[in-house]
Every structure is written in C-alpha cells, then in structure tokens.
Motif scaffolding. Sequence first.
Motif, short mmCIF file in Angstrom:
data_model
loop_
_atom_site.label_atom_id
_atom_site.label_comp_id
_atom_site.label_asym_id
_atom_site.label_seq_id
_atom_site.Cartn_x
_atom_site.Cartn_y
_atom_site.Cartn_z
N PHE A 30 -26.06 -35.70 13.85
CA PHE A 30 -24.99 -35.99 12.81
C PHE A 30 -23.97 -35.17 12.87
O PHE A 30 -24.25 -33.85 12.77
CB PHE A 30 -25.80 -36.37 11.44
CG PHE A 30 -24.79 -36.62 10.26
CD1 PHE A 30 -24.48 -37.90 10.17
CD2 PHE A 30 -24.44 -35.76 9.32
CE1 PHE A 30 -23.56 -38.50 9.24
CE2 PHE A 30 -23.68 -36.07 8.25
CZ PHE A 30 -23.20 -37.51 8.29
N ASN A 31 -22.54 -35.61 12.31
CA ASN A 31 -21.54 -34.49 12.00
C ASN A 31 -20.80 -35.53 11.10
O ASN A 31 -20.47 -36.35 11.24
CB ASN A 31 -20.75 -34.49 13.36
CG ASN A 31 -19.68 -33.52 13.20
OD1 ASN A 31 -18.71 -33.82 12.31
ND2 ASN A 31 -19.64 -32.42 13.89
N GLN A 32 -20.70 -34.89 9.95
CA GLN A 32 -19.93 -35.51 8.80
C GLN A 32 -18.56 -35.82 9.18
O GLN A 32 -18.07 -36.93 9.09
CB GLN A 32 -19.97 -34.58 7.48
CG GLN A 32 -19.41 -35.44 6.25
CD GLN A 32 -20.42 -36.21 5.80
OE1 GLN A 32 -21.12 -36.32 5.64
NE2 GLN A 32 -19.67 -37.45 5.11
N LYS A 33 -17.88 -35.07 9.69
CA LYS A 33 -16.36 -35.28 10.10
C LYS A 33 -16.31 -36.48 11.09
O LYS A 33 -15.63 -37.28 10.83
CB LYS A 33 -15.98 -34.09 10.56
CG LYS A 33 -14.17 -34.15 10.95
CD LYS A 33 -13.59 -32.91 11.50
CE LYS A 33 -12.54 -32.91 11.93
NZ LYS A 33 -11.80 -31.80 12.57
N MET A 34 -17.17 -36.43 12.09
CA MET A 34 -17.18 -37.25 13.16
C MET A 34 -17.55 -38.65 12.61
O MET A 34 -16.98 -39.72 12.97
CB MET A 34 -17.96 -36.77 14.42
CG MET A 34 -17.73 -37.80 15.62
SD MET A 34 -18.70 -37.03 17.07
CE MET A 34 -17.58 -35.61 17.29
N THR A 39 -16.32 -44.15 11.67
CA THR A 39 -16.79 -45.30 10.96
C THR A 39 -15.66 -45.70 9.87
O THR A 39 -15.57 -46.74 9.70
CB THR A 39 -18.16 -45.08 10.60
OG1 THR A 39 -18.05 -44.22 9.54
CG2 THR A 39 -19.22 -44.79 11.49
N GLY A 40 -14.90 -44.81 9.49
CA GLY A 40 -13.98 -44.92 8.31
C GLY A 40 -14.88 -44.64 6.89
O GLY A 40 -14.22 -45.03 6.02
N LEU A 41 -16.01 -44.39 7.04
CA LEU A 41 -16.94 -44.44 5.77
C LEU A 41 -17.02 -42.78 5.40
O LEU A 41 -17.36 -41.96 6.25
CB LEU A 41 -18.20 -44.97 6.24
CG LEU A 41 -18.33 -46.26 6.64
CD1 LEU A 41 -19.87 -46.64 7.04
CD2 LEU A 41 -17.88 -47.13 5.45
N THR A 42 -17.20 -42.49 4.11
CA THR A 42 -17.39 -41.23 3.58
C THR A 42 -18.58 -41.41 2.75
O THR A 42 -18.75 -42.19 1.96
CB THR A 42 -16.24 -40.90 2.45
OG1 THR A 42 -14.93 -40.74 3.12
CG2 THR A 42 -16.65 -39.66 1.92
#
Length: 183
Positions: A30-34, A39-42
Amino acid sequence: MKVMPTAITDVFILEPQVFGDSRGFFLESFNQKMFQETTGLTVSFVQDNHSRSAKSVLRGLHYQIRQPQGKLVRVVRGAVFDVAVDIRRSSPTFGQWIGVELTEDNHRQLWVPPGFAHGFYVLSDSADFLYKTTDYYFPELDRSLFWADPSISISWPVEIGTQPLVSAKDATAPKLSEAEVFS
C-alpha cells in the motif's frame, strides 16, 4: 500499481508490482499517494485486520450499517474467492456482485467501497486474509447478508459434494429483500 476496473464502477482490482528473484520477492502492498493517483480515491485507513480460515470456510457477507467500512483486502497465504455485493439501494448496480480470486501468488487486492457487503470462500487448505478498513469495527452496527441468497446468485466455487463452513450468524443472515441496506 496496476488498477483494473470491474463491472461495478466503484470496485477495483489492484495488482502491485512484484520484484522477485531466487531469494524471494518484494512488493509495496500500500502507498497512499499511488492509491489516490491510480484510483482517484482519497481514503484513510484506521484499522488493519488479519484472519486465518480453513479450507471451505465461507465468511460473509458482512457489512457495517451507518458507519460503513471501505476495505482493501488481500491474501498473504493460500487462496480465496473474494466477493463484493453492492447494497446501495440508489445504485444502478444494487444487488450485483463482483468475485475475484485472491492468492498469495497473484498478490492481487480488491477495493471494496463503503456500501458493499463483503465475503470470501477459502479455496486452499487454509488462508491468511488481511484487510485495511476506513472505519473502526462497531459490533452494534455489524450486519450480515445471506451468502446463498438466490436473488443475488453468487457463483461460489464450492467443490461438488461439499458444503461451505459458515458461522451460525452467517447461516441465518437475512436475504437482500429483508436486509437493512444503504439508501
């Protein structure tokens, strides 16, 4: 990270890049930025869970009402058939499901958004299943949907002559027509 869309717009299969050689492998799970870029999801994850299940165990279909959880799920040992069911009444895909095989070898992950029921069936002798959630677990909000509801008609890959091993709660869960769902 490769993102593969599914037949339900909000559900994604994620495939991390795996770097391997004779010593083993490395992957970034998992990488938050990637995740946001692909996905376009925050999303913000607040809890990590790990379950181990024996062959033929079926867990689900679970969801949490009023404080729904988004889940990023994966298998680190074994293999499962993982399912997400859209239970958002206002959605054009209400009552539809996505199923994908997640294994320790394919390293795939499934993004199960809030508003979906989730479950899996163990294909291997045992499976270690990990998932991140976007909200905490609240037992009083926990709900189940009947895994064999004919109106949903999930094609579980159950071996001929066997029955899935389910909890008492899952065996008596309501069908979609009787369940508390999202608006």
